[in-house]
Write a protein that holds these residues in place. Sequence first.
Motif, PDB file in Angstrom:
ATOM      1  N   TYR A   1       0.830  -1.202   0.000  1.00 54.84           N
ATOM      2  CA  TYR A   1       0.000   0.000   0.000  1.00 54.84           C
ATOM      3  C   TYR A   1       0.870   1.261   0.000  1.00 54.84           C
ATOM      4  CZ  TYR A   1      -4.075  -2.897   1.123  1.00 54.84           C
ATOM      5  OH  TYR A   1      -5.087  -3.832   1.084  1.00 54.84           O
ATOM      6  N   GLU A   2       1.860   1.297   0.862  1.00 58.87           N
ATOM      7  CA  GLU A   2       2.703   2.489   0.965  1.00 58.87           C
ATOM      8  C   GLU A   2       3.482   2.724  -0.320  1.00 58.87           C
ATOM      9  OE1 GLU A   2       6.093   4.427   3.940  1.00 58.87           O
ATOM     10  OE2 GLU A   2       5.748   2.247   3.964  1.00 58.87           O
ATOM     11  N   GLU A   3       4.048   1.665  -0.866  1.00 58.78           N
ATOM     12  CA  GLU A   3       4.850   1.808  -2.085  1.00 58.78           C
ATOM     13  C   GLU A   3       4.009   2.304  -3.261  1.00 58.78           C
ATOM     14  OE1 GLU A   3       6.955  -1.080   0.607  1.00 58.78           O
ATOM     15  OE2 GLU A   3       4.883  -0.719  -0.022  1.00 58.78           O
ATOM     16  N   LEU A   4       2.778   1.830  -3.364  1.00 59.36           N
ATOM     17  CA  LEU A   4       1.917   2.300  -4.450  1.00 59.36           C
ATOM     18  C   LEU A   4       1.528   3.757  -4.259  1.00 59.36           C
ATOM     19  CD1 LEU A   4      -0.292  -0.844  -5.040  1.00 59.36           C
ATOM     20  CD2 LEU A   4       1.634  -0.051  -6.396  1.00 59.36           C
ATOM     21  N   ASP A   5       1.386   4.186  -3.019  1.00 59.61           N
ATOM     22  CA  ASP A   5       1.156   5.609  -2.780  1.00 59.61           C
ATOM     23  C   ASP A   5       2.363   6.437  -3.204  1.00 59.61           C
ATOM     24  OD1 ASP A   5      -1.455   5.427  -1.896  1.00 59.61           O
ATOM     25  OD2 ASP A   5      -0.938   5.428   0.230  1.00 59.61           O
ATOM     26  N   TRP A   6       3.575   5.885  -3.032  1.00 66.08           N
ATOM     27  CA  TRP A   6       4.745   6.598  -3.540  1.00 66.08           C
ATOM     28  C   TRP A   6       4.610   6.825  -5.054  1.00 66.08           C
ATOM     29  CZ3 TRP A   6       9.134   2.979  -1.298  1.00 66.08           C
ATOM     30  CH2 TRP A   6       9.148   3.085   0.093  1.00 66.08           C
ATOM     31  N   LEU A   7       4.206   5.769  -5.762  1.00 63.62           N
ATOM     32  CA  LEU A   7       4.075   5.881  -7.215  1.00 63.62           C
ATOM     33  C   LEU A   7       2.990   6.880  -7.590  1.00 63.62           C
ATOM     34  CD1 LEU A   7       4.336   2.144  -8.385  1.00 63.62           C
ATOM     35  CD2 LEU A   7       6.166   3.787  -7.972  1.00 63.62           C
ATOM     36  N   SER A   8       1.864   6.833  -6.853  1.00 62.26           N
ATOM     37  CA  SER A   8       0.778   7.775  -7.132  1.00 62.26           C
ATOM     38  C   SER A   8       1.213   9.208  -6.876  1.00 62.26           C
ATOM     39  CB  SER A   8      -0.439   7.448  -6.262  1.00 62.26           C
ATOM     40  OG  SER A   8      -1.117   6.296  -6.723  1.00 62.26           O
ATOM     41  N   ASP A   9       1.818   9.439  -5.714  1.00 63.26           N
ATOM     42  CA  ASP A   9       2.234  10.801  -5.357  1.00 63.26           C
ATOM     43  C   ASP A   9       3.252  11.354  -6.347  1.00 63.26           C
ATOM     44  OD1 ASP A   9       0.598  10.710  -3.142  1.00 63.26           O
ATOM     45  OD2 ASP A   9       2.207  10.166  -1.740  1.00 63.26           O
ATOM     46  N   ALA A  10       4.096  10.478  -6.887  1.00 63.19           N
ATOM     47  CA  ALA A  10       5.130  10.909  -7.838  1.00 63.19           C
ATOM     48  C   ALA A  10       4.590  11.103  -9.244  1.00 63.19           C
ATOM     49  CB  ALA A  10       6.264   9.889  -7.868  1.00 63.19           C
ATOM     50  N   GLY A  11       3.330  10.700  -9.482  1.00 63.13           N
ATOM     51  CA  GLY A  11       2.711  10.907 -10.785  1.00 63.13           C
ATOM     52  C   GLY A  11       2.871   9.785 -11.778  1.00 63.13           C
ATOM     53  N   LEU A  12       3.438   8.646 -11.362  1.00 61.77           N
ATOM     54  CA  LEU A  12       3.706   7.585 -12.331  1.00 61.77           C
ATOM     55  C   LEU A  12       2.434   6.918 -12.843  1.00 61.77           C
ATOM     56  CD1 LEU A  12       6.947   5.779 -11.113  1.00 61.77           C
ATOM     57  CD2 LEU A  12       6.639   7.228 -13.122  1.00 61.77           C
ATOM     58  N   PHE A  13       1.359   6.908 -12.070  1.00 63.25           N
ATOM     59  CA  PHE A  13       0.129   6.287 -12.548  1.00 63.25           C
ATOM     60  C   PHE A  13      -0.601   7.151 -13.575  1.00 63.25           C
ATOM     61  CE2 PHE A  13       0.568   3.404  -8.929  1.00 63.25           C
ATOM     62  CZ  PHE A  13       0.071   2.217  -9.460  1.00 63.25           C
ATOM     63  N   ALA A  14      -0.110   8.358 -13.818  1.00 65.89           N
ATOM     64  CA  ALA A  14      -0.783   9.257 -14.758  1.00 65.89           C
ATOM     65  C   ALA A  14       0.032   9.521 -16.019  1.00 65.89           C
ATOM     66  CB  ALA A  14      -1.102  10.580 -14.067  1.00 65.89           C
ATOM     67  N   ILE A  15       1.112   8.779 -16.234  1.00 66.03           N
ATOM     68  CA  ILE A  15       2.018   9.145 -17.330  1.00 66.03           C
ATOM     69  C   ILE A  15       1.435   8.931 -18.715  1.00 66.03           C
ATOM     70  CG2 ILE A  15       4.127   8.862 -15.976  1.00 66.03           C
ATOM     71  CD1 ILE A  15       4.492   6.103 -17.257  1.00 66.03           C
ATOM     72  N   THR A  16       0.357   8.157 -18.846  1.00 57.38           N
ATOM     73  CA  THR A  16      -0.240   7.964 -20.173  1.00 57.38           C
ATOM     74  C   THR A  16      -1.437   8.864 -20.417  1.00 57.38           C
ATOM     75  OG1 THR A  16      -1.697   6.164 -19.425  1.00 57.38           O
ATOM     76  CG2 THR A  16       0.493   5.551 -20.251  1.00 57.38           C
ATOM     77  N   VAL A  17      -1.797   9.696 -19.448  1.00 55.12           N
ATOM     78  CA  VAL A  17      -2.896  10.641 -19.670  1.00 55.12           C
ATOM     79  C   VAL A  17      -2.502  11.574 -20.813  1.00 55.12           C
ATOM     80  CG1 VAL A  17      -4.197  12.570 -18.676  1.00 55.12           C
ATOM     81  CG2 VAL A  17      -3.734  10.523 -17.303  1.00 55.12           C
ATOM     82  N   PRO A  18      -3.375  11.750 -21.806  1.00 63.52           N
ATOM     83  CA  PRO A  18      -3.020  12.604 -22.954  1.00 63.52           C
ATOM     84  C   PRO A  18      -2.701  14.040 -22.539  1.00 63.52           C
ATOM     85  CG  PRO A  18      -4.937  11.257 -23.457  1.00 63.52           C
ATOM     86  CD  PRO A  18      -4.670  11.080 -21.993  1.00 63.52           C
ATOM     87  N   LYS A  19      -1.868  14.680 -23.335  1.00 62.14           N
ATOM     88  CA  LYS A  19      -1.474  16.050 -23.039  1.00 62.14           C
ATOM     89  C   LYS A  19      -2.672  16.987 -23.017  1.00 62.14           C
ATOM     90  CE  LYS A  19       3.255  15.625 -24.868  1.00 62.14           C
ATOM     91  NZ  LYS A  19       3.900  15.707 -23.552  1.00 62.14           N
ATOM     92  N   ALA A  20      -3.669  16.717 -23.839  1.00 61.56           N
ATOM     93  CA  ALA A  20      -4.850  17.582 -23.874  1.00 61.56           C
ATOM     94  C   ALA A  20      -5.595  17.604 -22.554  1.00 61.56           C
ATOM     95  CB  ALA A  20      -5.789  17.126 -24.988  1.00 61.56           C
ATOM     96  N   TYR A  21      -5.360  16.591 -21.729  1.00 60.11           N
ATOM     97  CA  TYR A  21      -6.031  16.506 -20.428  1.00 60.11           C
ATOM     98  C   TYR A  21      -5.063  16.751 -19.276  1.00 60.11           C
ATOM     99  CZ  TYR A  21      -9.609  14.456 -23.363  1.00 60.11           C
ATOM    100  OH  TYR A  21     -10.541  14.260 -24.365  1.00 60.11           O
ATOM    101  N   GLY A  22      -3.848  17.188 -19.588  1.00 60.90           N
ATOM    102  CA  GLY A  22      -2.900  17.563 -18.559  1.00 60.90           C
ATOM    103  C   GLY A  22      -1.816  16.562 -18.250  1.00 60.90           C
ATOM    104  N   GLY A  23      -1.743  15.451 -18.993  1.00 59.26           N
ATOM    105  CA  GLY A  23      -0.759  14.417 -18.713  1.00 59.26           C
ATOM    106  C   GLY A  23       0.459  14.487 -19.599  1.00 59.26           C
TER     107      GLY A  23
END
Length: 420
Positions: free
Chosen positions: A65-87
Amino acid sequence: MSIAVAALPLDAAPERILAFRAPPPRAGRAHVIKDDAEAIAVARDLAARIAETAIERDRERRLPYEELDWLSDAGLFAITVPKAYGGADVSSGTLAEVIAILSAADGSIGQIPQNHFFILHALGLEGSEEQKRFFYGRILSGERVGNALSELGTKTAQDHNTRLSRDGAGLRLDGRKFYCTGALFAHWVAVVANDDEGRSTISFVPRETPGLTVVDDWSGFGQRVTGSGTTVIENVEVHPFSVISLRAVFDRPTSMGPVAQIMHAAVEAGIARAALAETIRYVKAHARPWKDSGLEHGYEDPYTIAQIGEVKIRVAASDALLARAGRYADIAVADPTVETVAAASVAVAEAKVASTEASLLAASKLIELAGSRATQQQFGLDRFWRNARTHSVHDPVRWKYRAIGDYWLNGINPPRHGAI
């Protein structure tokens, strides 16, 4: 049943959009990664932290749980969000490299984001403008999607008994899923179900929705902390806004299959890299020479040297094919045609074959070349083979050989689905 998504204002509140029990947005705001180079740099930094406790996490089955929060807080779960939506809208090659880096640190943690990104790719292909605005916004805040795709007891892993049925103005889900990687740690569970006409759909269900129960019952000997257990879905209320078509992304040529599969290839590639690095470290530090060799050190053994050379070549080939597959996948993303999707699927299949065989070889040679002492539990060196073997049976390499051969020999394109 045709599932129509009603048009809603883009600034509509979550409660209005989902009509019921939308979870409150994740507290705080995750870092937003801007480009491919930053994504890889962030992944490397976090992987170093994750690797420090990988042995204990595997041995104790301590859920990350903690390690996945590290990834979330660092933005890694959002790296494929299109640029038009802020990713950052990173390339397929970068996405694969991020997963390989994380998998080298801990195979389980490297696998968990795979289905998250799979679902986001489907959203990009089939979601409405309102759906993309809403869900991409939640992902940018650091929220995670777990999967409820596969089931036990069906004819194949791609068949589904779970049903999405019309209930007045809304919808209801009923079924039971297994191999639900990441669902334990998710803010949203993506449930695949067939609608009343037998068409495959994906429903974004808030993790705390009444009737949705995620069970921690994964007992695989490898990938121990992926949370890949059971999800029970009992009369779960679903708003039409949270539903997209899964069937549609395979009815026409899309990049869905290649992008899904390159991430699986990346998990194996990362495990292979880590197993080779550990072999070199351990042999240099601890391996003893065979008594008949007349040598002072285990690392001077010519047979050991030759076998490490062989493993290095196989791992390097795996990495090269993974990078090549990323380029083919990006062509399919930009211009999805029958030809580009088939070429990408085959290139990714070639990378998956190479990475699977490299990971199993490297993980096995680690134990062989390191010697008897290396089997002691304190070193945790068996985790590489256990993780590689467990993950590699996700889809059989033997069928990839056939698809690759048919493509090059007979000009037959591979089937369009998420497992080639």
